[in-house]
Design a protein around this motif. Structure first.
Motif, PDB file in Angstrom:
ATOM      1  N   GLU A  91       7.133 -41.210  12.813  1.00  0.00           N
ATOM      2  CA  GLU A  91       7.578 -39.816  12.703  1.00  0.00           C
ATOM      3  C   GLU A  91       7.326 -39.236  11.319  1.00  0.00           C
ATOM      4  N   LEU A  92       6.863 -40.061  10.385  1.00  0.00           N
ATOM      5  CA  LEU A  92       6.634 -39.601   9.018  1.00  0.00           C
ATOM      6  C   LEU A  92       5.253 -38.980   8.871  1.00  0.00           C
ATOM      7  N   PRO A  93       5.088 -38.032   7.937  1.00  0.00           N
ATOM      8  CA  PRO A  93       3.738 -37.523   7.637  1.00  0.00           C
ATOM      9  C   PRO A  93       2.848 -38.662   7.149  1.00  0.00           C
ATOM     10  N   ASP A  94       1.559 -38.523   7.334  1.00  0.00           N
ATOM     11  CA  ASP A  94       0.617 -39.597   7.004  1.00  0.00           C
ATOM     12  C   ASP A  94       0.751 -40.109   5.569  1.00  0.00           C
ATOM     13  N   PRO A  95       0.816 -39.213   4.545  1.00  0.00           N
ATOM     14  CA  PRO A  95       0.903 -39.750   3.172  1.00  0.00           C
ATOM     15  C   PRO A  95       2.156 -40.592   2.949  1.00  0.00           C
ATOM     16  N   GLN A  96       3.269 -40.180   3.551  1.00  0.00           N
ATOM     17  CA  GLN A  96       4.508 -40.941   3.390  1.00  0.00           C
ATOM     18  C   GLN A  96       4.429 -42.270   4.127  1.00  0.00           C
ATOM     19  N   ARG A  97       3.881 -42.228   5.318  1.00  0.00           N
ATOM     20  CA  ARG A  97       3.769 -43.467   6.091  1.00  0.00           C
ATOM     21  C   ARG A  97       2.860 -44.463   5.370  1.00  0.00           C
ATOM     22  N   SER A  98       1.749 -43.967   4.836  1.00  0.00           N
ATOM     23  CA  SER A  98       0.828 -44.850   4.107  1.00  0.00           C
ATOM     24  C   SER A  98       1.491 -45.417   2.862  1.00  0.00           C
ATOM     25  N   ALA A  99       2.243 -44.577   2.157  1.00  0.00           N
ATOM     26  CA  ALA A  99       2.918 -45.045   0.935  1.00  0.00           C
ATOM     27  C   ALA A  99       3.888 -46.171   1.254  1.00  0.00           C
ATOM     28  N   PRO A 111      -2.189 -47.582  -5.081  1.00  0.00           N
ATOM     29  CA  PRO A 111      -0.758 -47.773  -5.375  1.00  0.00           C
ATOM     30  C   PRO A 111      -0.003 -46.454  -5.225  1.00  0.00           C
ATOM     31  N   PRO A 112       1.034 -46.417  -4.401  1.00  0.00           N
ATOM     32  CA  PRO A 112       1.745 -45.156  -4.182  1.00  0.00           C
ATOM     33  C   PRO A 112       2.673 -44.839  -5.344  1.00  0.00           C
ATOM     34  N   ASP A 113       2.828 -43.547  -5.643  1.00  0.00           N
ATOM     35  CA  ASP A 113       3.868 -43.136  -6.587  1.00  0.00           C
ATOM     36  C   ASP A 113       5.207 -43.573  -6.014  1.00  0.00           C
ATOM     37  N   ARG A 114       6.060 -44.172  -6.862  1.00  0.00           N
ATOM     38  CA  ARG A 114       7.300 -44.730  -6.318  1.00  0.00           C
ATOM     39  C   ARG A 114       8.216 -43.653  -5.773  1.00  0.00           C
ATOM     40  N   PHE A 115       8.053 -42.410  -6.221  1.00  0.00           N
ATOM     41  CA  PHE A 115       8.902 -41.358  -5.693  1.00  0.00           C
ATOM     42  C   PHE A 115       8.339 -40.760  -4.410  1.00  0.00           C
TER      43      PHE A 115
END
Length: 935
Positions: A91-99, A111-115
């Motif tokens: 249910e998450l947007p793609d960038p959030q799911r990938s992070a 590497p995802p931004d931790r925030f």
């Protein structure tokens, strides 16, 4: 309190339990809540969390507890907390799911931004909470890995309209990412409740004076009281012969636990050590390690009988202090043997990082094989965005490396990671370690640069004991010189950093330092056969401007800005590289030196877009205030204030130290709130001297001149503008000259104004832009003689308004209408004066430039014009966050896209939009597009 409401087994905790029940009712009612239980070890925080979980039957409860030995493994605690929620990942947007996939090791990628990971966790929780209100219980938060507690701190500060509660328990010594959240301090029991608790666990009698002494010396610490029967004989307690230690209650408890464990059989102690050293509590791993050690599992029975540990699918100590006591009770040789067994028992494919960590703790001395494993673990941690974990692995790898050359390289890499993980003290220690070895010239130069970069950040943050900005700049320039012919690209970047730092030092430094640094930079650029990077052209332009005066440096500055615009359109990664602390001042200053409003606007917009798209909250506040400056000169004060407010909110969420926001000071001056502006100016001046940041003194002079010109206090404006113009602060010096012209012309000091005009003509006149030429024409018109040069003045004012009308710099255009109208009134052209004064007044009212609006109103009144009242814009009724959301919705973004940009949940966006619709009296998003502030 009725009997069924009284907290079972919790003596003296009625008030605390009432607070916890209110947590449950709040979340069950659809609202969010965050609470941190603070208190010393053994005071009852864990028991209160247990009470909370037991009574939250209407909520979905998630639990996680920090484990001291797990603190270096990135996202370990967060992954455990979120594991039951992963069904909502889709249910998450793609960038959030990938992070989240990358952070949890489920996928590969940048590497995802931790925030951004924090936003993903917030979205994941919000999705789950739509089905059932959610309660997250986090015990021993001080022992969570750093990135987990930072992420949860972020989530806690972004909760607003979701039925979610985050309840933490943490030690008194403070857990920084949780500082500032609502707290419930858990203290020792009252004497009466402590006596009642002690009596409830005594099987035999206890001498009353002894009981009172125990209560007094334990300070009502419940765990200390509960341990009394285990640590003293019946004779001591009943006969009055009990002797207490002098340690604090938590310290005494741990000491007693150590003594109790040491009294167990040796095989039992070794199995307890296995369980204490293995943070996951994996029973299968425990059994494999025990088998490798040749210890039968039955040997654990005495510890189970003593209530120390529970053996099941997960190994559970009765209290976290028992875990640490089990580890402390063993000598170093036994600990190493246990870690060796755990390393051998850990699957190298399924969990290579824990295996490496156990192997590191098993090492008795340098071990290059283990050091290599740790280095590999660091690379994996860094790929998941776990900078703190990577730094810990690299630090340990450096210590275990036998080869002195390799040890120095690893120590240097560890120092870089520690710096990036916001642990500068550890980074400096690692640099010391690196320097004790045989470093190459390049590595020594890298050490110098890294120290200088950290000192620059410390100096700008105003840390106690930090060097002045000028001294940090000299260290950066020293690094630049050392890097020449070793790493020329890094050398030029270090020159950029050093020149930037000297620009911040400004008048509190030595002007000769800046000239010397610029010459060094130009010499370094001459060694490059062909410049290709935009940052190299930026360096050439700024350095040329410093050494050659106002006529130099313009062309490479323009090339740099043009290339940056092309790069920004092609790839956000270019933009993120520009937004390191030293570079934005150079980029923005170059655009202002060229009076290029288009470059300023496009690059600021690109910076915000790139930071939002990447979820780069470390960068976003700088980008937001950069963009706020664009809206400020455009007269869009409400938007500028919204961006500054958002930057403030993010810095509080991310716990980044916020540098002084230059545009916030300018905004206050333009608004004309004299009391607030003067307070801020005074405070900023004191801060500037403290840090050695002279650029701030120039800015306060400019801000004061704007403020006082708006108020019509021209003598004060003249004094402030003169102070500002005593030093040439590249980027806004020309603006200071403009204020000096107006103040001098209006106060009667034509000589000061005439000198400033000549200086301004060299700068703005050479720009070739409508902004620069329009500002110059307006300044020249103010000095034209009312009688002798009336036609010339009229032509200059007309030219200024026409040129500025072709730009978006509405603030300067409004001021030109004002001074033109004032001049027209003086030469008795009242009808023309009313037209321009009315335009100025209307523009200033819409902007919120109250002092300038009042100045225009007074002039209109002098012409006999009755000023019509202005209706405030509907956007003024909205909060900063509501305005942002309304604008984005008006631009056609979905709720999910808005939430991703503003780092809030979709549910919170919906909640805000309902309030926006109610305040504005509208019913659809389409109507938002017609709002003036949504343009």
């Amino acid at each position: 309190m009725s009997s069924d409401e009284r907290p079972a087994h919790l003596h003296g905790r009625a008030a605390e339990c009432q607070v916890l029940r209110s947590v449950i009712s709040t979340v069950a009612g659809g609202d969010s809540l965050v609470l941190v239980l603070r208190g010393e070890a053994g005071v009852g925080k864990t028991a209160l969390l247990g009470y909370l979980s037991e009574h939250a039957s209407a909520l979905r409860v998630l639990n996680v507890a920090g484990v001291q030995s797990d603190m270096e493994l990135a996202y370990a605690g967060l992954q455990q907390l979120c594991a039951p929620l992963m069904e909502h990942l889709g249910e998450l947007p793609d960038p959030q799911r990938s992070a989240l996939d990358v952070a949890f090791g489920r996928g590969v990628g940048e590497p995802p931004d931790r925030f951004l990971v924090g936003l993903a966790v917030l979205s994941l929780m919000a999705a789950a909470a739509q089905r059932q209100p959610l309660l997250c219980v986090i015990d021993d938060a001080q022992w969570l890995d750093q990135v987990t507690v930072q992420t949860l701190g972020f989530v806690a500060r972004r909760l607003l309209a979701e039925p979610i509660a985050l309840v933490f328990a943490a030690r008194d010594d403070g857990t920084q990412p949780l500082t500032g959240l609502p707290e419930l301090v858990v203290r020792g029991l009252t004497d009466g409740d402590a006596r009642e608790l002690l009596d409830s666990v005594m099987l035999g009698g206890i001498d009353p004076p002894v009981r009172d002494r125990i209560v007094a010396e334990t300070r009502g610490n419940p765990l200390a009281l509960l341990e009394v029967p285990r640590n003293a004989s019946a004779t001591e307690l009943a006969g009055g012969f009990w002797l207490s230690g002098s340690a604090s209650a938590p310290g005494a408890i741990e000491t007693n636990y150590v003594q109790r464990i040491q009294a167990l059989p040796e095989p039992t102690r070794r199995l307890l050590l296995v369980a204490a050293a293995e943070p996951v509590g994996d029973a299968a791993l425990f059994l494999r390690a025990a088998a490798a050690l040749g210890i039968p599992i039955d040997a654990l029975a005495p510890a189970e009988a003593a209530g120390v540990i529970e053996f099941g699918p997960r190994m559970r100590f009765r209290h976290p202090l028992l875990r640490s006591a089990a580890y402390r009770a063993a000598d170093l040789a036994h600990r190493r043997a246990i870690h060796r067994a755990l390393a051998d028992a850990t699957d190298p494919d399924a969990d290579p990082d824990r295996r490496a960590w156990h192997a590191a703790n098993a090492a008795a001395g340098p071990d290059d094989e283990v050091a290599e494993e740790l280095e590999n673990s660091a690379a994996r941690a860094q790929s998941r965005g776990g900078i703190a974990a990577a730094a810990a692995f690299l630090e340990r790898a450096a210590v275990l490396t036998a080869d002195p050359h390799l040890r120095g390289a690893r120590a240097l890499a560890a120092a870089q990671a520690k710096r990036d993980a916001a642990a500068p003290a550890a980074a400096r220690d690692l640099l010391d370690l690196a320097e004790r070895g045989p470093l190459s010239e390049l590595q020594r130069a890298q050490v110098t640069r890294l120290r200088a970069q950290m000192d620059f950040v410390r100096s700008r943050a105003g840390e106690t004991g930090a060097p002045k900005v000028r001294d940090a700049a000299q260290a950066l320039l020293d690094a630049a010189r050392r890097l020449e012919n070793l790493d020329d690209r890094a050398s030029r970047q270090s020159y950029l950093e050093g020149i930037s730092a000297l620009m911040y030092a400004g008048r509190l430094g030595d002007p000769a330092d800046l000239t010397h640094a610029a010459r060094g930079a130009l010499a370094a650029l001459d060694r490059e056969p062909e410049l290709s990077r935009s940052l190299d052209f930026l360096l050439k332009g700024i350095a040329g401007r410093i050494t050659g005066g106002v006529s130099a440096g313009g062309e490479p500055m323009r090339i740099s800005l043009d290339r940056m615009r092309i790069e920004a359109a092609a790839d956000d990664r270019h933009v993120l590289r520009w937004m390191v602390p030293a570079f934005p001042i150079l980029q923005e200053s170059s655009a202002h030196e060229l009076w290029d409003e288009t470059a300023v606007r496009q690059l600021a917009t690109a910076a915000v877009r790139a930071a939002r798209n990447a979820g780069a909250l470390a960068i976003l506040p700088r980008a937001l205030v950069y963009q706020a400056g664009v809206h400020l000169i455009s007269g869009e004060f409400h938007t500028a204030a919204t961006l500054v407010d958002e930057a403030d909110a993010i810095t509080s969420v991310t716990d980044h130290s916020a540098a002084v926001k230059y545009h916030a000071l300018m905004l206050t001056a333009w608004r004309g709130d004299v009391a607030q502006a003067e307070r801020l100016i005074t405070a900023t001046q004191a801060d500037a001297f403290h840090r050695g940041e002279g650029r701030l003194l120039g800015l306060t002079g400019y801000a004061a001149a704007v403020l006082y010109n708006g108020l019509g206090r021209y003598d004060d404006a003249l004094a402030a503008a003169r102070k500002a113009c005593e030093y040439e602060d590249i980027g806004f010096y020309s603006w200071c000259l403009y204020e000096l012209v107006e103040a001098g012309a209006r106060s009667g000091d034509r000589d000061a104004a005439t000198t400033a005009i000549a200086d301004l003509a060299e700068r703005a006149g050479a720009s070739g832009t409508n902004w620069g030429l329009g500002a110059l024409a307006a300044a020249q018109a103010m000095l034209a003689d009312d009688a002798a040069d009336a036609d010339a003045a009229d032509a200059l004012f007309t030219e200024a308004i026409e040129r500025l009308g072709r730009t978006t710099v509405a603030a300067h255009r409004a001021r030109t209408h004002l001074v033109y109208g004032e001049w027209l009134r003086r030469v008795l052209r009242r009808n023309d004066a009313r037209r321009h004064l009315t335009d100025a007044h209307d523009m200033f009212v819409r902007m919120g430039a109250h002092a300038f609006a009042e100045r225009a109103r007074r002039e209109l009144a002098a012409t006999g014009e009755k000023v019509r009242s202005q209706q405030p814009s509907s956007a003024g009724e909205l909060t900063a966050q509501e305005t942002q959301i309304a604008r984005l919705a008006g631009e056609g973004l979905t709720n999910q896209e808005i939430g991703a940009q503003l780092f809030i949940s979709t549910h919170t966006v919906e909640w805000h939009l309902r309030k926006v619709f109610a305040k504005l009296g509208i019913t659809s998003r389409r109507q938002l597009r017609a709002m003036s502030w949504a343009s």
